[in-house]
Design an enzyme around this catalytic site. Structure first.
Site, PDB file in Angstrom:
ATOM      1  N   LYS A  95       0.919  -1.077   0.056  1.00  0.00           N
ATOM      2  CA  LYS A  95       0.080   0.035   0.109  1.00  0.00           C
ATOM      3  C   LYS A  95       0.946   1.126  -0.030  1.00  0.00           C
ATOM      4  O   LYS A  95       0.468   2.499  -0.333  1.00  0.00           O
ATOM      5  CB  LYS A  95      -1.027  -0.235   1.045  1.00  0.00           C
ATOM      6  N   ASP A  96       2.195   1.305   0.341  1.00  0.00           N
ATOM      7  CA  ASP A  96       2.922   2.204   0.226  1.00  0.00           C
ATOM      8  C   ASP A  96       3.670   2.479  -1.388  1.00  0.00           C
ATOM      9  O   ASP A  96       4.364   3.456  -1.282  1.00  0.00           O
ATOM     10  CB  ASP A  96       4.222   2.253   1.144  1.00  0.00           C
ATOM     11  N   ARG A 146      -8.680   8.324   4.570  1.00  0.00           N
ATOM     12  CA  ARG A 146      -9.400   7.303   4.318  1.00  0.00           C
ATOM     13  C   ARG A 146     -10.180   6.809   5.625  1.00  0.00           C
ATOM     14  O   ARG A 146     -11.252   6.717   5.752  1.00  0.00           O
ATOM     15  CB  ARG A 146      -8.697   6.134   3.652  1.00  0.00           C
ATOM     16  N   ARG A 147      -9.272   6.435   6.494  1.00  0.00           N
ATOM     17  CA  ARG A 147      -9.872   6.373   7.937  1.00  0.00           C
ATOM     18  C   ARG A 147     -10.784   7.218   8.734  1.00  0.00           C
ATOM     19  O   ARG A 147     -12.037   6.854   9.010  1.00  0.00           O
ATOM     20  CB  ARG A 147      -8.894   5.619   8.738  1.00  0.00           C
ATOM     21  N   ARG A 164       1.373  10.797  13.880  1.00  0.00           N
ATOM     22  CA  ARG A 164       2.475  10.388  12.732  1.00  0.00           C
ATOM     23  C   ARG A 164       3.526   9.566  13.700  1.00  0.00           C
ATOM     24  O   ARG A 164       3.460   9.500  14.846  1.00  0.00           O
ATOM     25  CB  ARG A 164       3.294  11.623  12.407  1.00  0.00           C
ATOM     26  N   ARG A 170       3.599   5.597  17.507  1.00  0.00           N
ATOM     27  CA  ARG A 170       2.285   5.891  17.790  1.00  0.00           C
ATOM     28  C   ARG A 170       1.784   4.975  18.839  1.00  0.00           C
ATOM     29  O   ARG A 170       0.856   5.632  19.737  1.00  0.00           O
ATOM     30  CB  ARG A 170       1.453   5.156  16.702  1.00  0.00           C
ATOM     31  N   CYS A 258      -1.403   7.980  -2.047  1.00  0.00           N
ATOM     32  CA  CYS A 258      -1.516   7.687  -0.658  1.00  0.00           C
ATOM     33  C   CYS A 258      -2.196   8.562   0.197  1.00  0.00           C
ATOM     34  O   CYS A 258      -2.708   8.019   1.178  1.00  0.00           O
ATOM     35  CB  CYS A 258      -0.300   7.112  -0.175  1.00  0.00           C
TER      36      CYS A 258
HETATM   37  C1  DPM Z   1      -0.515   4.385   3.818  1.00  0.00           C
HETATM   38  C2  DPM Z   1      -1.536   4.777   4.721  1.00  0.00           C
HETATM   39  C3  DPM Z   1      -1.051   4.503   5.967  1.00  0.00           C
HETATM   40  C4  DPM Z   1       0.151   3.935   5.599  1.00  0.00           C
HETATM   41  C5  DPM Z   1      -2.766   5.589   4.361  1.00  0.00           C
HETATM   42  C6  DPM Z   1      -4.140   4.809   4.569  1.00  0.00           C
HETATM   43  C7  DPM Z   1      -1.507   4.844   7.268  1.00  0.00           C
HETATM   44  C8  DPM Z   1      -1.522   6.166   7.775  1.00  0.00           C
HETATM   45  C9  DPM Z   1      -1.556   6.589   9.108  1.00  0.00           C
HETATM   46  C10 DPM Z   1      -0.797   4.699   2.246  1.00  0.00           C
HETATM   47  N1  DPM Z   1       0.271   4.105   4.357  1.00  0.00           N
HETATM   48  O1  DPM Z   1      -3.867   3.573   5.213  1.00  0.00           O
HETATM   49  O2  DPM Z   1      -5.221   5.333   4.370  1.00  0.00           O
HETATM   50  O3  DPM Z   1      -2.379   5.769   9.925  1.00  0.00           O
HETATM   51  O4  DPM Z   1      -1.691   7.569   9.638  1.00  0.00           O
HETATM   52  C11 DPM Z   1       1.554   1.728   6.602  1.00  0.00           C
HETATM   53  C12 DPM Z   1       1.131   0.800   7.382  1.00  0.00           C
HETATM   54  C13 DPM Z   1       1.427  -0.501   6.803  1.00  0.00           C
HETATM   55  C14 DPM Z   1       1.885  -0.238   5.528  1.00  0.00           C
HETATM   56  C15 DPM Z   1       0.630   1.333   8.800  1.00  0.00           C
HETATM   57  C16 DPM Z   1      -0.890   1.158   8.923  1.00  0.00           C
HETATM   58  C17 DPM Z   1       1.177  -1.668   7.426  1.00  0.00           C
HETATM   59  C18 DPM Z   1       0.044  -2.453   6.946  1.00  0.00           C
HETATM   60  C19 DPM Z   1       0.279  -3.132   5.614  1.00  0.00           C
HETATM   61  C20 DPM Z   1       1.357   3.372   6.587  1.00  0.00           C
HETATM   62  N2  DPM Z   1       1.778   1.152   5.383  1.00  0.00           N
HETATM   63  O5  DPM Z   1      -1.548   1.448   8.050  1.00  0.00           O
HETATM   64  O6  DPM Z   1      -1.406   0.913  10.116  1.00  0.00           O
HETATM   65  O7  DPM Z   1       1.452  -3.719   5.154  1.00  0.00           O
HETATM   66  O8  DPM Z   1      -0.601  -2.890   4.572  1.00  0.00           O
END
Ligand code: DPM
Length: 358
Positions: A95-96, A146-147, A164, A170, A258
């Protein structure tokens, strides 16, 4: 793979050295180790080395992710190392990874997706509660538009604030202060960190749909490095690949990065791929959501052997039928077009503008 990356082992046998790049965060290390372990099992003669580095995303900890604007926040430094042959593959959370990778790179493996849902982690003093039963005006930490968009609409008694930092930071901010009643994180990341016991509630699609690619690990490689591509391709999980191609095609068509309030849900059932996609205004009051499906059985069996080096939204998966991959991609594009015809562009444009002036 460079010739100088080979060496003699103690028995005079030539062994390949493969270098794997990773970010330095604990989650990134855990994810990289899990992929390295799988490769070690499959290729016992290969010598794997892990190279850890910091990225811009790790360094800028005080700015909300959605405000930074740089799309390849967590990937640029690692891609530089790939380009310079300092590493041969890089493990990411899918997702990144942007839906369009810079030229010269491709996703050579998408591993079996684990729980893609988001999860609620509560402050100690609220243990036993759910988002529904948290007191009025409780503050929930998340920097994900999104959340926040989905949950604001669904749970109007709650407030949402940016949080952040990496997962360790966190959790600390949650536990050691009184700023947040709860934070929302991906269940997959929490499980990988060994913090599954902190999950008090998993959010089902009715409450909060997940991000494109969430819960799946991806292996990024040099697009021209056929040896490495072949090597990592065995890690592909076909259902996950098709789901993620559809999700990424949906996001790409919407021109979302993202940091847009876009969410999805996919399912493979009875040889059908189902994609639900949605876009939201920042407060969730405005939204568009629809579901479409496509068959993932190859109609022309002869095509199943096709060895095409075609990337689909950044993914190279030569062992999966080109016809079926094309259909998964089409599904994402068609669903995006359907939402665009209903006004998705306007919703996302307003969301972007509002976010920029936040
Ligand atoms: C992206 C988002 C977030 C990450 C945006 C989203 C969360 C940012 C936040 C694109 N990347 O989800 O709407 O919570 O402020 C990220 C995490 C993981 C990969 C951590 C998480 C782990 C889970 C995975 C950060 N990137 O989302 O809790 O492998 O999918």
């Amino acid at each position: 793979m460079a010739v100088e990356a080979n060496s003699l082992d103690g028995n005079g046998k030539v062994c390949r050295i493969i270098r794997i790049g990773t970010r330095k965060s604990q989650l990134a290390r855990i994810q990289t180790d899990s992929v390295a372990d799988k490769l070690k099992e499959l290729y016992p003669d290969v010598h794997l080395e892990i190279v850890a580095m910091s990225t811009t995303g790790d360094k800028i900890l005080d700015t909300a992710l959605s405000k930074i604007g740089e799309k390849s926040l967590f990937t640029k430094e690692l891609e530089n190392a790939l380009e310079m042959n300092e590493v041969d593959l890089v493990v990411h959370s899918l997702k990144d990874l942007p839906t369009a990778l810079p030229p010269g790179f491709t996703i050579g493996a998408v591993l079996k997706r684990e729980n893609p849902n988001d999860a609620v982690v509560l402050h100690q003093k609220h243990v036993g509660r759910t988002l529904d039963t948290l007191p009025e005006n409780s503050v929930i930490g998340t920097s994900s538009l999104r959340r926040a968009a989905q949950l604001k609409k669904r749970f109007p008694h709650l407030e949402f604030k940016d949080i952040r930092g990496n997962l360790n930071t966190r959790l600390k901010k949650l536990d050691e202060k009184e700023d947040f009643a709860a934070i929302i994180l991906a269940a997959a990341g929490l499980r990988r960190m060994g913090w599954e016991n902190r999950i008090s509630q998993t959010l089902e699609p009715g409450d909060c749909m997940y991000a494109v690619g969430q819960g799946a690990l991806a292996v990024e490689v040099r697009a021209k490095d056929t040896d490495i591509l072949e090597m990592v391709s065995v890690l592909h999980d076909p259902d996950t690949v098709l789901r993620c191609i559809a999700e990424r095609a949906f996001l790409k068509r919407l021109e979302g990065g993202c940091s847009v309030p876009v969410a999805v849900h996919t399912e493979v059932k009875d040889s059908q791929l189902y994609l639900t996609g949605a876009v939201y205004s920042l407060d969730g009051s405005d939204s568009l959501k629809d579901t479409m499906q496509t068959s993932i059985t190859a109609a022309d069996k002869s095509l199943e052997e096709v060895d095409e080096r075609v990337q689909r939204v950044g993914v190279t998966a030569t062992k999966i039928s080109g016809e079926v991959k094309a259909r998964a991609e089409r599904l994402g594009v068609d669903l995006a077009d359907l939402l665009l015809s209903k006004g998705a562009k306007e919703i996302l444009m307003v969301a972007r503008q509002l976010n920029d002036t936040r």
